[in-house]
Structure formats: C-alpha cells, structure tokens
Motif scaffolding. Structure first.
Motif, mmCIF file in Angstrom:
data_model
loop_
_atom_site.group_PDB
_atom_site.id
_atom_site.type_symbol
_atom_site.label_atom_id
_atom_site.label_comp_id
_atom_site.label_asym_id
_atom_site.label_seq_id
_atom_site.Cartn_x
_atom_site.Cartn_y
_atom_site.Cartn_z
ATOM 1 N N THR A 1 23.662 139.220 2.597
ATOM 2 C CA THR A 1 23.403 140.300 1.648
ATOM 3 C C THR A 1 22.132 141.057 2.021
ATOM 4 O OG1 THR A 1 22.102 138.893 0.189
ATOM 5 C CG2 THR A 1 24.483 138.985 -0.212
ATOM 6 N N SER A 2 21.964 142.211 1.404
ATOM 7 C CA SER A 2 20.759 143.004 1.656
ATOM 8 C C SER A 2 19.518 142.270 1.153
ATOM 9 C CB SER A 2 20.881 144.384 1.017
ATOM 10 O OG SER A 2 21.204 144.277 -0.335
ATOM 11 N N TYR A 3 19.680 141.466 0.096
ATOM 12 C CA TYR A 3 18.555 140.666 -0.403
ATOM 13 C C TYR A 3 18.099 139.669 0.672
ATOM 14 C CZ TYR A 3 15.912 137.240 -3.119
ATOM 15 O OH TYR A 3 14.937 136.395 -3.574
ATOM 16 N N ALA A 4 19.058 138.991 1.304
ATOM 17 C CA ALA A 4 18.723 138.017 2.344
ATOM 18 C C ALA A 4 18.070 138.703 3.539
ATOM 19 C CB ALA A 4 19.979 137.270 2.785
ATOM 20 N N ALA A 5 18.600 139.864 3.928
ATOM 21 C CA ALA A 5 18.033 140.591 5.062
ATOM 22 C C ALA A 5 16.605 141.035 4.753
ATOM 23 C CB ALA A 5 18.902 141.790 5.398
ATOM 24 N N GLU A 6 16.383 141.429 3.517
ATOM 25 C CA GLU A 6 15.045 141.850 3.098
ATOM 26 C C GLU A 6 14.073 140.672 3.129
ATOM 27 O OE1 GLU A 6 13.509 143.170 -1.163
ATOM 28 O OE2 GLU A 6 15.014 144.540 -0.352
ATOM 29 N N GLN A 7 14.524 139.508 2.690
ATOM 30 C CA GLN A 7 13.679 138.317 2.684
ATOM 31 C C GLN A 7 13.357 137.849 4.102
ATOM 32 O OE1 GLN A 7 12.259 136.910 -0.100
ATOM 33 N NE2 GLN A 7 13.111 138.741 -1.042
ATOM 34 N N LEU A 8 14.318 138.001 5.021
ATOM 35 C CA LEU A 8 14.084 137.573 6.403
ATOM 36 C C LEU A 8 13.105 138.480 7.128
ATOM 37 C CD1 LEU A 8 17.674 136.622 7.565
ATOM 38 C CD2 LEU A 8 15.700 135.105 7.488
ATOM 39 N N GLY A 9 13.129 139.752 6.831
ATOM 40 C CA GLY A 9 12.310 140.708 7.579
ATOM 41 C C GLY A 9 13.079 141.190 8.796
ATOM 42 N N ASP A 10 12.381 141.578 9.842
ATOM 43 C CA ASP A 10 13.024 142.116 11.043
ATOM 44 C C ASP A 10 13.782 141.024 11.787
ATOM 45 O OD1 ASP A 10 12.075 144.647 10.558
ATOM 46 O OD2 ASP A 10 10.247 144.332 11.725
ATOM 47 N N VAL A 11 15.088 141.182 11.887
ATOM 48 C CA VAL A 11 15.931 140.215 12.594
ATOM 49 C C VAL A 11 15.801 140.472 14.091
ATOM 50 C CG1 VAL A 11 18.299 139.433 12.956
ATOM 51 C CG2 VAL A 11 17.516 139.995 10.659
ATOM 52 N N VAL A 12 15.516 139.400 14.849
ATOM 53 C CA VAL A 12 15.321 139.536 16.295
ATOM 54 C C VAL A 12 16.437 138.866 17.104
ATOM 55 C CG1 VAL A 12 12.829 139.815 16.157
ATOM 56 C CG2 VAL A 12 13.792 137.524 16.337
ATOM 57 N N TYR A 13 17.196 137.956 16.461
ATOM 58 C CA TYR A 13 18.259 137.254 17.194
ATOM 59 C C TYR A 13 19.318 136.766 16.219
ATOM 60 C CZ TYR A 13 20.608 133.673 19.970
ATOM 61 O OH TYR A 13 21.551 132.919 20.597
ATOM 62 N N VAL A 14 20.579 136.882 16.642
ATOM 63 C CA VAL A 14 21.695 136.381 15.840
ATOM 64 C C VAL A 14 22.579 135.527 16.737
ATOM 65 C CG1 VAL A 14 23.730 137.008 14.489
ATOM 66 C CG2 VAL A 14 21.678 138.410 14.336
ATOM 67 N N GLU A 15 22.802 134.296 16.330
ATOM 68 C CA GLU A 15 23.726 133.414 17.048
ATOM 69 C C GLU A 15 25.039 133.410 16.282
ATOM 70 O OE1 GLU A 15 24.246 128.678 17.688
ATOM 71 O OE2 GLU A 15 22.250 129.484 18.088
ATOM 72 N N GLY B 1 23.567 142.464 21.092
ATOM 73 C CA GLY B 1 22.688 143.404 21.772
ATOM 74 C C GLY B 1 21.753 144.145 20.826
ATOM 75 N N ASN B 2 22.116 144.217 19.543
ATOM 76 C CA ASN B 2 21.313 144.978 18.583
ATOM 77 C C ASN B 2 21.256 144.235 17.245
ATOM 78 O OD1 ASN B 2 19.922 146.955 17.269
ATOM 79 N ND2 ASN B 2 21.575 148.454 17.281
ATOM 80 N N PRO B 3 20.464 143.156 17.152
ATOM 81 C CA PRO B 3 20.400 142.386 15.906
ATOM 82 C C PRO B 3 19.791 143.170 14.738
ATOM 83 C CG PRO B 3 18.785 141.565 17.476
ATOM 84 C CD PRO B 3 19.615 142.583 18.187
ATOM 85 N N GLN B 4 19.140 144.289 15.026
ATOM 86 C CA GLN B 4 18.544 145.133 13.990
ATOM 87 C C GLN B 4 19.619 145.687 13.046
ATOM 88 O OE1 GLN B 4 15.336 145.415 13.419
ATOM 89 N NE2 GLN B 4 15.637 146.804 11.714
ATOM 90 N N LEU B 5 20.890 145.688 13.465
ATOM 91 C CA LEU B 5 21.987 146.148 12.595
ATOM 92 C C LEU B 5 22.053 145.346 11.297
ATOM 93 C CD1 LEU B 5 24.893 146.750 15.138
ATOM 94 C CD2 LEU B 5 23.605 148.473 13.875
ATOM 95 N N VAL B 6 21.628 144.095 11.350
ATOM 96 C CA VAL B 6 21.618 143.261 10.147
ATOM 97 C C VAL B 6 20.651 143.845 9.123
ATOM 98 C CG1 VAL B 6 21.096 140.969 9.227
ATOM 99 C CG2 VAL B 6 22.295 141.190 11.396
ATOM 100 N N ASN B 7 19.518 144.352 9.568
ATOM 101 C CA ASN B 7 18.562 144.979 8.649
ATOM 102 C C ASN B 7 19.011 146.374 8.230
ATOM 103 O OD1 ASN B 7 16.377 143.276 10.603
ATOM 104 N ND2 ASN B 7 16.225 143.038 8.395
ATOM 105 N N ASP B 8 19.585 147.124 9.167
ATOM 106 C CA ASP B 8 19.983 148.500 8.880
ATOM 107 C C ASP B 8 21.126 148.582 7.882
ATOM 108 O OD1 ASP B 8 18.033 149.249 10.644
ATOM 109 O OD2 ASP B 8 19.410 149.604 12.309
ATOM 110 N N GLY B 9 22.107 147.719 8.004
ATOM 111 C CA GLY B 9 23.251 147.742 7.089
ATOM 112 C C GLY B 9 23.868 146.368 6.960
ATOM 113 N N PRO B 10 23.199 145.456 6.256
ATOM 114 C CA PRO B 10 23.691 144.074 6.198
ATOM 115 C C PRO B 10 25.078 143.942 5.577
ATOM 116 C CG PRO B 10 21.923 144.405 4.623
ATOM 117 C CD PRO B 10 22.002 145.640 5.451
ATOM 118 N N GLU B 11 25.445 144.838 4.685
ATOM 119 C CA GLU B 11 26.745 144.725 4.028
ATOM 120 C C GLU B 11 27.748 145.737 4.576
ATOM 121 O OE1 GLU B 11 26.203 144.493 -0.218
ATOM 122 O OE2 GLU B 11 24.506 143.152 0.032
ATOM 123 N N ASN B 12 27.410 146.341 5.726
ATOM 124 C CA ASN B 12 28.332 147.273 6.371
ATOM 125 C C ASN B 12 28.482 146.922 7.845
ATOM 126 O OD1 ASN B 12 28.838 148.885 4.059
ATOM 127 N ND2 ASN B 12 26.820 149.784 4.287
#
Length: 186
Positions: free
Chosen positions: A86-100, A143-154
């Motif tokens: 969720t966007s709440y989780a992404a906000e709590q994590l901060g800048d995502v640098v890696y997704v497995e 290649g672009n884990p920042q997508l989680v911060n930009d649109g976590p629910e999209n």
C-alpha cells in the motif's frame, strides 16, 4: 434592442442572497423555463456504448481491491489477483532501493513470505495476501525499484497470483476498513 450577454441589465432577485439581490433578465421565453438544456439522460440515448450500461459491470471490470493488516493490497482482475504494498507501507519504508521478486510458478501460502523490499531505512518482507501460484512478476521493479514509491497501488505491483481459493479475499479488509485500521493505528 439586442444586447451582448455581459451588457444585459440586472434585475432584483430577493430569493438568492449570494448574488447580492441581483439576477439577469430571463434569457429564454417563459414557455421553456421547465425544459433542461443539458445532456439527455442515458436511458433515452440510442446506440449507447455497452461499457456504459450499468455501474455493477464497470465495478467488476475495475477489480475488487482488498487490504491486509501487513499493508499489502490484492486486486482481483478476472481470475488473477494482482498484489503489491500500500501507499502507507511505501511511505513508511521511504526510498525503495531494491526489490526481490518471487519466481513465476512458485506456490505461496496466505500469510507466508512472498517478496522482500529494501529501502534506505530498512528491509521488509512482503507477505502473500492469498494462497495460490505466482503466474507473473513485475520485471520493471528489478531495474527501477522507485516505481514502488511512485505508484505503489498502480505500476508498483509485485506479482500476479492465481488463487487456490478466491474466498480468501473475503477475509481481507475493504478500502474503508483499511482506512479505519490506519486511523486506529495512529
């Protein structure tokens, strides 16, 4: 004498205080006062687009989104469930640098580990909201884990799961319930 719209005289109108007691002179003849000049109601139109026929059909196509207490979302699209955080989780994590991401074909159990998200602040496990088999993953996140911060629910979705039991979704929270959960948490 015909005047331009902005030059028409104002007349007193005691019924509408927000116009300081003034109103424009009636622009139409009195016989047309009851007739609406807006768009015709959809029921009277011919050759309507089939996708506009009823609201329930549109809701089914848009997908049903449910939420977990671990801040994951699951959206049912046909017979596949798309999963992310969720966007709440992404906000709590901060800048995502890696997704497995999980591997395609892997069987996941509801509440079990599914993926890992690492941010500048911390690393966190992502749990499967339902049981089933992973049929697709979002390779764009590698290649672009920042997508989680930009649109976590999209565009920041993690994987798509074919559920073993669609009824598992009913046990999850609706958007309203999740919002109340977040408010109660603060």
């Amino acid at each position: 004498r015909h005047r331009e719209r902005h030059q028409r005289r104002r007349r007193p109108d005691r019924r509408r205080a927000e116009f300081y007691g003034l109103r424009r002179r009636r622009l139409r003849p009195t016989g047309h006062a009851d007739r609406s000049h807006g768009a015709r109601p959809a029921a009277r139109r011919r050759n309507r687009c089939s996708s506009l026929r009823s609201a329930p059909l549109q809701k089914e196509r848009a997908g049903i989104t449910k939420f977990t207490q671990d801040h994951e979302w699951a959206r049912l699209d046909g017979d596949v469930v798309t999963v992310g955080i969720t966007s709440y989780a992404a906000e709590q994590l901060g800048d995502v640098v890696y997704v497995e991401l999980p591997t395609v074909g892997k069987a996941v159990k509801q509440g079990g580990d599914m993926a890992v998200v690492e941010s500048a602040k911390a690393a966190s496990d992502v749990y499967a909201p339902i049981s089933g088999e992973i049929v697709a993953v979002n390779d764009d996140l590698s290649g672009n884990p920042q997508l989680v911060n930009d649109g976590p629910e999209n565009q920041g979705w993690f994987c798509k799961i074919t559920p073993t039991n669609v009824a598992d979704l009913e046990a999850l929270m609706s958007a309203e319930q999740y919002q109340a959960f977040l408010e109660g948490k603060s």
